[in-house]
Design an enzyme around this catalytic site. Structure first.
Site, PDB file in Angstrom:
ATOM      1  N   PRO A   1       0.883  -1.146   0.123  1.00 19.44           N
ATOM      2  CA  PRO A   1      -0.089   0.055  -0.165  1.00 19.44           C
ATOM      3  C   PRO A   1       0.841   1.168   0.013  1.00 19.44           C
ATOM      4  O   PRO A   1       1.562   1.810   0.873  1.00 19.44           O
ATOM      5  CB  PRO A   1      -0.990  -0.129   1.245  1.00 19.44           C
ATOM      6  CG  PRO A   1      -0.043  -1.023   2.311  1.00 19.44           C
ATOM      7  CD  PRO A   1       0.576  -1.729   1.215  1.00 19.44           C
TER       8      PRO A   1
ATOM      9  N   ASP B   1       6.089   2.160   2.422  1.00 13.81           N
ATOM     10  CA  ASP B   1       4.950   1.333   2.552  1.00 13.81           C
ATOM     11  C   ASP B   1       4.372   1.513   3.834  1.00 13.81           C
ATOM     12  O   ASP B   1       4.699   1.438   5.145  1.00 13.81           O
ATOM     13  CB  ASP B   1       5.840  -0.128   2.929  1.00 13.81           C
ATOM     14  CG  ASP B   1       4.768  -1.082   3.070  1.00 13.81           C
ATOM     15  OD1 ASP B   1       3.681  -1.271   3.287  1.00 13.81           O
ATOM     16  OD2 ASP B   1       5.133  -2.542   2.909  1.00 13.81           O
ATOM     17  N   HIS B   2       2.937   1.833   3.681  1.00 14.94           N
ATOM     18  CA  HIS B   2       2.010   2.508   4.693  1.00 14.94           C
ATOM     19  C   HIS B   2       1.867   1.332   5.998  1.00 14.94           C
ATOM     20  O   HIS B   2       1.395   1.668   6.978  1.00 14.94           O
ATOM     21  CB  HIS B   2       0.742   2.839   4.204  1.00 14.94           C
ATOM     22  CG  HIS B   2       0.355   4.029   4.942  1.00 14.94           C
ATOM     23  ND1 HIS B   2       0.679   4.255   6.379  1.00 14.94           N
ATOM     24  CD2 HIS B   2      -0.411   5.337   4.595  1.00 14.94           C
ATOM     25  CE1 HIS B   2      -0.048   5.538   6.715  1.00 14.94           C
ATOM     26  NE2 HIS B   2      -0.328   6.217   5.815  1.00 14.94           N
ATOM     27  N   ARG B   3       2.002   0.002   5.564  1.00 17.33           N
ATOM     28  CA  ARG B   3       1.768  -1.000   6.611  1.00 17.33           C
ATOM     29  C   ARG B   3       2.911  -0.888   7.812  1.00 17.33           C
ATOM     30  O   ARG B   3       2.755  -1.321   8.699  1.00 17.33           O
ATOM     31  CB  ARG B   3       1.822  -2.380   5.703  1.00 17.33           C
ATOM     32  CG  ARG B   3       0.907  -2.817   4.844  1.00 17.33           C
ATOM     33  CD  ARG B   3       1.027  -3.987   3.995  1.00 17.33           C
ATOM     34  NE  ARG B   3       2.445  -3.915   3.518  1.00 17.33           N
ATOM     35  CZ  ARG B   3       3.042  -5.283   2.848  1.00 17.33           C
ATOM     36  NH1 ARG B   3       2.291  -6.265   2.625  1.00 17.33           N
ATOM     37  NH2 ARG B   3       4.263  -4.886   2.053  1.00 17.33           N
TER      38      ARG B   3
END
Length: 415
Positions: free
Chosen positions: A210, A384-386
């Site tokens: 994401p 990476d937004h995770r």
């Protein structure tokens, strides 16, 4: 025995067949190059695993095949086999393939040399010939042992341009006018090799990670002045080398961006080494060689490593070790001009990528409410937004900007 395509790179899934370096019926020794292939990152030669005779090819030039595909069949030379049995095998293969050969009668146990003359040339030289529709076998090499070098290919091309062109008879067949309402195809571009693999990697990354992109403006005026001082002192350092070292310093405080997400074991692995992939734009597409252990290197060494890898990428001479093990990626598109921002795609399984864009002079209001002209560069950071949050990315780029705007402060951190 069957010679298969094995994994010659990090995560390689397939390769395109460029050309054959041997012919059916030819005797080869162990480690002799058999086939030239193109992966998404490099041109490589598949060596022979043993001595023997090339029986038949199972692929053709232009094919794109997955790892594990049988490339050719090799009849291994038996231990203690005499020249007579080997010669018989040559003749049998020649009969099957329709190849005409003339072989001398050799004493028993005498070593067999090549039946066909091998064309000695590097992968890049072969590519140069292919790109210019030149049959490399027609070129006489000027290098050691008759090796064909780039200059030989270029001279051959020039001679071809100087040769008079044949003009055929003018035909009388009338060609109907094209229907202007129907789009026509001017030419096609092969979608294979590096371009196809780049597409697969990017698709996998964008479908898996994401992405979130943070944009920032960086005042590089003082850095430009500092670089000019170093240049005048005989110590030129590129702006990209400064960016790389500064990012490495910032990663010590924000190690979350130098990490790998292991979903299976439900953990984020923070990596010790800062191995930066530096994107290089080549004729075959984007390729990302890796500068290793940047946290241990001084600016001149980073600058030297970057130039060396860039030259190797442009010459298509990168090795497997040059492209493996990246933990963070940068892309400096500013020198190309015209780019004020982008949403770069992360190199999976990395966590972040920083792209540097066009620098231009702009009027800026300083702390004294005065309008001054400063050199401003745009920056894009995809992450990476995770793994990380937007606030962490902002803090990271703020710290980067602080160092770049006051580059002499880097002296306190440099090794």
């Amino acid at each position: 025995m069957e010679v298969k395509l094995h994994d010659i790179g990090e995560g390689m899934a397939e390769a395109s067949i460029n050309c054959f370096l041997v012919k059916p019926g030819e005797f080869v020794k162990a480690d002799d190059p058999l086939i030239e292939v193109q992966t998404d990152k490099m041109v490589a030669e598949i060596p022979s695993p043993t001595s023997g005779i090339v029986k038949e090819f199972k692929v053709a030039p232009g094919d794109t095949v997955p790892v594990g595909t049988v490339l050719l069949v090799l009849e291994a030379a038996g231990k203690g086999a005499g020249a007579e049995s080997v010669s018989d095998a040559f003749r049998e293969t020649a009969t099957k393939t329709g190849t005409v050969m003339e072989t001398a009668i050799l004493p028993k146990k005498e070593a067999i040399t090549q039946i066909y003359p091998r064309v000695l040339a590097s992968p890049y030289t072969r590519k140069l010939a292919r790109d210019n529709s030149v049959n490399i076998e027609e070129i006489t090499g000027s290098g050691p042992a008759g090796r064909i070098v780039d200059e030989d290919v270029l001279q051959f091309i020039e001679k071809g341009k100087e040769s008079p062109k044949r003009v055929g008879p003018v035909g009388t067949t009338r060609i109907p006018a094209a229907d202007s309402s129907i789009p026509t195809i001017g030419k096609t571009i092969p979608f294979r090799g590096r371009r196809k693999q780049i597409a697969k990697n990017l698709l996998h990354s964008i479908q898996t990670i994401p992405h979130c992109t943070h944009f920032e403006e960086i005042d590089v005026t003082n850095l430009i002045h500092f670089r000019n001082e170093l240049k005048d002192a005989g110590k030129p350092i590129s702006a990209t080398a400064f960016f790389i070292k500064t990012l490495s310093i910032c990663l010590k405080e924000f190690p979350i961006f130098n990490a790998v997400l292991d979903e299976q074991n439900e953990e984020i692995r923070l990596l010790d080494n800062h191995n930066f992939g530096v994107a290089v734009d080549t004729e075959e597409g984007l390729i990302v060689p890796v500068i290793r252990a940047i946290q241990t290197k001084a600016l001149p060494e980073i600058n030297k490593d970057m130039k060396t890898l860039t030259e190797k990428a442009l010459n298509n001479s990168l090795t497997i070790s040059d492209i493996q093990g990246g933990s963070f990626t940068i892309s400096n598109v500013g020198p190309l001009g015209g780019s004020i921002g982008a949403t770069p795609i992360i190199q999976h399984p990395q966590v972040a990528l920083v792209s540097f864009h066009k620098t231009k002079k702009m009027p800026v209001v300083n702390d004294n409410d005065e309008i001054v002209i400063r050199s401003i560069m745009n920056l894009s950071m995809s992450f990476d937004h995770r793994v990380a949050d937007g606030a962490t990315a902002v803090k990271f780029t703020n710290r980067f900007a602080a160092y770049i705007q006051n580059p002499k402060m880097l002296l306190l951190e440099l090794v």
